[in-house]
Design a protein around this motif. Sequence first.
Motif, mmCIF file in Angstrom:
data_model
loop_
_atom_site.group_PDB
_atom_site.id
_atom_site.type_symbol
_atom_site.label_atom_id
_atom_site.label_comp_id
_atom_site.label_asym_id
_atom_site.label_seq_id
_atom_site.Cartn_x
_atom_site.Cartn_y
_atom_site.Cartn_z
ATOM 1 N N ARG A 131 0.856 -1.175 0.000
ATOM 2 C CA ARG A 131 0.000 0.000 0.000
ATOM 3 C C ARG A 131 0.898 1.232 0.000
ATOM 4 O O ARG A 131 1.949 1.224 0.622
ATOM 5 N N PRO A 132 0.462 2.295 -0.655
ATOM 6 C CA PRO A 132 1.268 3.515 -0.606
ATOM 7 C C PRO A 132 1.296 4.087 0.814
ATOM 8 O O PRO A 132 0.446 3.762 1.642
ATOM 9 N N ALA A 133 2.257 4.958 1.066
ATOM 10 C CA ALA A 133 2.406 5.546 2.399
ATOM 11 C C ALA A 133 1.163 6.321 2.808
ATOM 12 O O ALA A 133 0.766 6.296 3.972
ATOM 13 N N THR A 134 0.552 7.013 1.869
ATOM 14 C CA THR A 134 -0.675 7.740 2.166
ATOM 15 C C THR A 134 -1.808 7.164 1.346
ATOM 16 O O THR A 134 -1.642 6.863 0.161
ATOM 17 N N SER A 135 -2.932 6.996 1.984
ATOM 18 C CA SER A 135 -4.091 6.428 1.326
ATOM 19 C C SER A 135 -5.338 6.867 2.087
ATOM 20 O O SER A 135 -5.251 7.332 3.216
ATOM 21 N N THR A 136 -6.487 6.685 1.472
ATOM 22 C CA THR A 136 -7.741 7.027 2.142
ATOM 23 C C THR A 136 -8.448 5.751 2.584
ATOM 24 O O THR A 136 -8.159 4.658 2.073
ATOM 25 N N ASP A 137 -9.384 5.893 3.491
ATOM 26 C CA ASP A 137 -10.167 4.743 3.935
ATOM 27 C C ASP A 137 -10.929 4.134 2.761
ATOM 28 O O ASP A 137 -11.047 2.915 2.650
ATOM 29 N N ASP A 138 -11.438 4.984 1.885
ATOM 30 C CA ASP A 138 -12.203 4.527 0.725
ATOM 31 C C ASP A 138 -11.341 3.650 -0.192
ATOM 32 O O ASP A 138 -11.762 2.589 -0.641
ATOM 33 N N VAL A 139 -10.133 4.091 -0.443
ATOM 34 C CA VAL A 139 -9.212 3.345 -1.309
ATOM 35 C C VAL A 139 -8.801 2.038 -0.625
ATOM 36 O O VAL A 139 -8.764 0.979 -1.263
#
Length: 170
Positions: A131-139
């Motif tokens: 997973r990328p370092a930053t992500s959203t809950d939706d993603v």
Amino acid sequence: MSETRWTLAWNERPVEEARNLNPAFCAELIARTVAEYHKARMAPLSMATAFLVLPLTLHKPARTALPGKANTTFATWIASNNPLLAELPGRVSRLRPISREALLFSIRYRMNTLNNGGLVPGSKPIKPSSRPATSTDDVNEARAVAALLGRWFGAQASESAILKGFGVAP
């Protein structure tokens, strides 16, 4: 031929669309499904079934309605979600260009490969934990549901039953 939204360059598309429907992210979702399906069945996921992944993972109501576990009875779930499923064939059709582009991306970058008329993990598969370092809950939810779909589809008797159940039999 007149231009459609799908023929626009990515930098000309609306920002939200370019973020959520970009080929790399969509290919990742399909690759997660393929990896889990292959793990469950040791067989390729059909191209037709791969076209269900994005309409089910990117659409929040569909994603939320999907079962939480891969051992959920398919026929029971289908019977209790008919209103949601009535819209699915249209979403599959509308997202076909995006799915096609994502499939080509996943094959080009060896996330998936073609084998016996279907998809199997390629030489550079998606790692389940990547997973990328930053992500959203939706993603993150879409990623988790993509993996769940692979396990759930892999537990079914046949892919034709899956396609018929979702109302998109070829």
